[in-house]
Write a protein that holds these residues in place. Structure first.
Motif, PDB file in Angstrom:
ATOM      1  N   SER A  16       0.839  -1.195   0.000  1.00 22.07           N
ATOM      2  CA  SER A  16       0.000   0.000   0.000  1.00 22.07           C
ATOM      3  C   SER A  16       0.877   1.250   0.000  1.00 22.07           C
ATOM      4  O   SER A  16       2.017   1.235   0.484  1.00 22.07           O
ATOM      5  N   SER A  20       4.467   2.250   5.789  1.00 23.68           N
ATOM      6  CA  SER A  20       4.652   0.836   6.107  1.00 23.68           C
ATOM      7  C   SER A  20       4.639   0.676   7.627  1.00 23.68           C
ATOM      8  O   SER A  20       4.853   1.632   8.381  1.00 23.68           O
ATOM      9  N   ASN A 249      -2.430  -1.076   4.931  1.00 20.51           N
ATOM     10  CA  ASN A 249      -0.973  -1.142   4.927  1.00 20.51           C
ATOM     11  C   ASN A 249      -0.434  -1.995   6.078  1.00 20.51           C
ATOM     12  O   ASN A 249       0.628  -1.734   6.630  1.00 20.51           O
TER      13      ASN A 249
END
Length: 465
Positions: A16, A20, A249
Motif C-alpha cells: 500500500s 509501512s 498497509n
C-alpha cells in the motif's frame, strides 16, 4: 521454503502507498522488540485455488484423513485441568479425546471410547480417578491403564495388560495443551518456532482465561479462518475502525511453514481515509471510543501539543493497565499496547501478541460437516499483581439465533460488534462459493499471501501419503 527478505518489500511484491508498519515503528516513543522488526516475505506466486476446496464433501473427507489426523491442535488450557484426575474433552471431525492431568503433573490424551462396545467414556469434563463405561462397566484408570471388567470370565480373548486406552501425542506451550493423532508428527516446539522466542515478553502461560465464547457458523472452516488472515476487508466490513487502524498497509509475514503473521498499527488511520481531515484528537477519540480495550469514560480526550495520537494513546493505556492490574508497563512499547499482532499456527489457530488482553481464535469443523464451523474466541488476561488469579471461564456457546453481541458482557460491545459484522459476510461467502461458475478463487499477491500459503500447506498435507 523461501527464506524471504528482511527489510523493504522486494520488487514485485508491492505494498500500500500508506506508511509501512516499519515506518510507523520508527516513530514510536519506546524501543521496539526485535521480533517485530523481522520481515519474511517470500514470493509464493499468484495462482488461484479451486472453489471445490470449500464446497466438496469428498475434499473434506480427504482433510479429515490427511490433515486433522496429522496436525498439532490446541485442545485446552493447562489451567482448566489443574489437579490430578481433572480432565476435559476435545473433539474434531468425529474423534473424541480425554485430556487428563496425571498424578505427576503431566498430561495425557486418550481416545474417549470404550474398548468393549465403543461407548464414550465421558460426555463432559470433570475430575475422575477412573473412567467407567456407563454401558457395561468396563473401567480404566486416569493413566489409561485397564482397571476392571465386571465379567472378565467371559472374555478369554483379551488380556488386561493389553487393554490400555489408545493415546495420542501431547505437548504444551504458552499455557495451552496441544494434541496430535500422528505418532510420527514433528515435535511441537519445531512446529511452533519462532513463536516461543517471539512471545517471551508476553508470556501467555502466565495469563488466565478471562472469556471464552463460541458460535457455529454456516460456512466451511477455511472460509471462516481466512476472514481473519487479512485486514483490508475492514474498508467495507468494519468502517468504524478506519480512523485509527492502519488496515490496508498491514505487514504480512510467513515466518515458517507453520507460522504466519500480520500486524496492523493502532493509532494510525487507514490509507483509505486519505483526504479526510482527521486531527490527532479525532484519531485518539475514535480509538478509545471504538476499540473497546480501554475507555475514556465518556470524556473527549486531547492529544498534547507535539505528540501523536499513537504515542499519547499508548501512554494512556500504560497508565490504565497499571491502575487496573498493579504491574509496571513502563517498558512496554507503543506497538505492544495498541497494535493488532496476529500469529497464525497452521491450520486453525490464531494467537494475538502484546500486553492487553490477548485474543486467541480456533476454527474447527462442526462435527463432520464441511459447511459448518465452530469458531471460538478466548481472551487471556494478565492477573492482578496483588490478589489471586481468577479461575478460567467456561465456554459459552451461542445459539444459532444469537449474535455475538449477545455475549457483549464477556467480549465487550465493540469486539462483539466486529464479529457480527464478519458474520454478515461469511454465510454468504459459502453460498456464493456454492453458486460459483468460474470454479476458482483469487488471492492478493501480498495482502492475502498468508491465505495462499495456508493453501500451499494444505496441499502438502493432502498429497503426502
Amino acid at each position: 521454503m523461501d527464506s524471504g527478505v528482511i527489510g523493504p518489500a522486494r520488487k514485485g511484491l508491492e505494498r500500500s502507498q500508506g506508511l509501512s508498519y516499519q515506518e510507523v515503528l520508527d516513530l514510536d516513543a519506546k524501543p521496539v522488540p526485535d521480533c517485530l522488526r523481522e520481515q519474511r516475505v517470500p514470493d509464493i506466486g499468484t495462482d488461484p485455488v479451486p472453489v471445490s476446496r470449500y464446497t466438496d464433501p469428498e475434499f473434506f473427507k480427504l482433510e479429515t484423513e490427511r490433515l486433522w489426523m496429522r496436525v498439532w491442535q490446541w485442545a485446552c488450557r493447562e489451567e482448566e485441568i489443574p489437579k490430578p484426575g481433572d480432565f476435559t474433552i476435545y473433539e474434531i471431525v468425529g474423534k473424541s479425546l480425554l485430556i487428563v492431568r496425571q498424578e505427576d503433573g503431566s498430561i495425557k490424551a486418550f481416545a474417549n471410547s470404550c474398548l468393549h462396545r465403543g461407548r464414550k467414556l465421558a460426555q463432559q469434563g470433570g475430575c475422575k480417578q477412573q473412567f467407567r463405561c456407563m454401558y457395561h462397566g468396563w473401567t480404566w484408570n486416569k493413566d489409561g491403564s485397564f482397571a476392571h471388567n465386571p465379567i472378565a470370565w467371559d472374555f478369554p480373548q483379551v488380556k488386561a495388560e493389553e487393554l490400555g486406552l489408545p493415546e495420542v501425542k501431547v505437548g504444551t506451550w504458552g499455557g495451552f495443551v496441544f494434541i496430535n493423532f500422528d505418532p510420527d508428527a514433528k515435535p511441537l516446539a519445531e512446529v511452533l518456532d519462532p513463536m516461543p522466542r517471539h512471545f517471551e515478553r508476553w508470556r501467555l502461560e502466565d495469563r488466565y482465561k478471562w472469556n471464552h465464547v463460541a458460535k457455529v457458523i454456516p460456512a466451511n472452516w477455511k472460509v471462516v479462518s481466512e476472514a481473519f488472515m487479512e485486514s483490508h476487508h475492514s474498508i467495507t466490513t468494519h468502517p468504524q475502525i478506519l480512523p485509527y487502524l492502519a488496515d490496508e498497509n498491514s505487514q504480512y509475514d510467513i515466518l515458517s511453514d507453520y507460522i504466519t503473521r500480520h500486524i496492523s498499527a493502532g493509532g494510525v488511520p487507514s490509507p483509505s481515509m486519505d483526504g479526510q481531515k482527521l486531527t490527532e484528537d479525532d484519531i485518539l477519540n475514535s480509538m478509545f471510543d471504538t476499540a473497546g480495550r480501554f475507555t475514556a469514560g465518556g470524556q473527549r480526550l486531547s492529544v498534547p501539543e507535539g505528540q501523536t495520537a499513537r504515542v499519547f494513546g499508548a501512554e494512556l493505556v500504560r497508565q490504565a493497565m497499571k491502575a487496573e492490574l498493579g504491574h509496571d508497563f513502563s517498558d512496554a512499547a507503543d506497538c505492544e499496547l495498541l497494535d493488532a499482532i496476529l500469529y497464525n499456527v497452521f491450520p486453525n489457530m490464531s494467537f494475538w501478541a502484546g500486553f492487553p488482553p490477548s485474543l486467541v481464535y480456533r476454527w474447527r469443523p462442526w462435527g463432520n460437516s464441511h459447511e459448518h464451523t465452530l469458531m471460538e474466541v478466548i481472551r487471556l488476561k494478565i492477573p492482578p499483581k496483588d490478589g489471586p488469579t481468577p479461575p478460567p471461564q467456561e465456554m459459552r456457546l451461542l445459539g444459532d439465533d444469537e449474535p455475538w453481541t449477545a455475549a457483549a458482557d464477556q467480549l465487550g460491545a465493540p469486539l462483539a460488534g466486529v464479529f457480527d459484522q464478519d458474520m454478515a459476510n461469511l454465510p454468504y461467502v459459502q453460498e456464493g462459493l456454492n453458486a460459483s461458475l468460474s470454479g476458482t478463487v483469487h488471492f492478493g499477491r501480498y495482502s492475502e499471501m498468508r491465505i495462499r500459503h495456508h493453501h500451499h500447506m494444505l496441499e502438502k498435507f493432502l498429497k503426502d501419503e
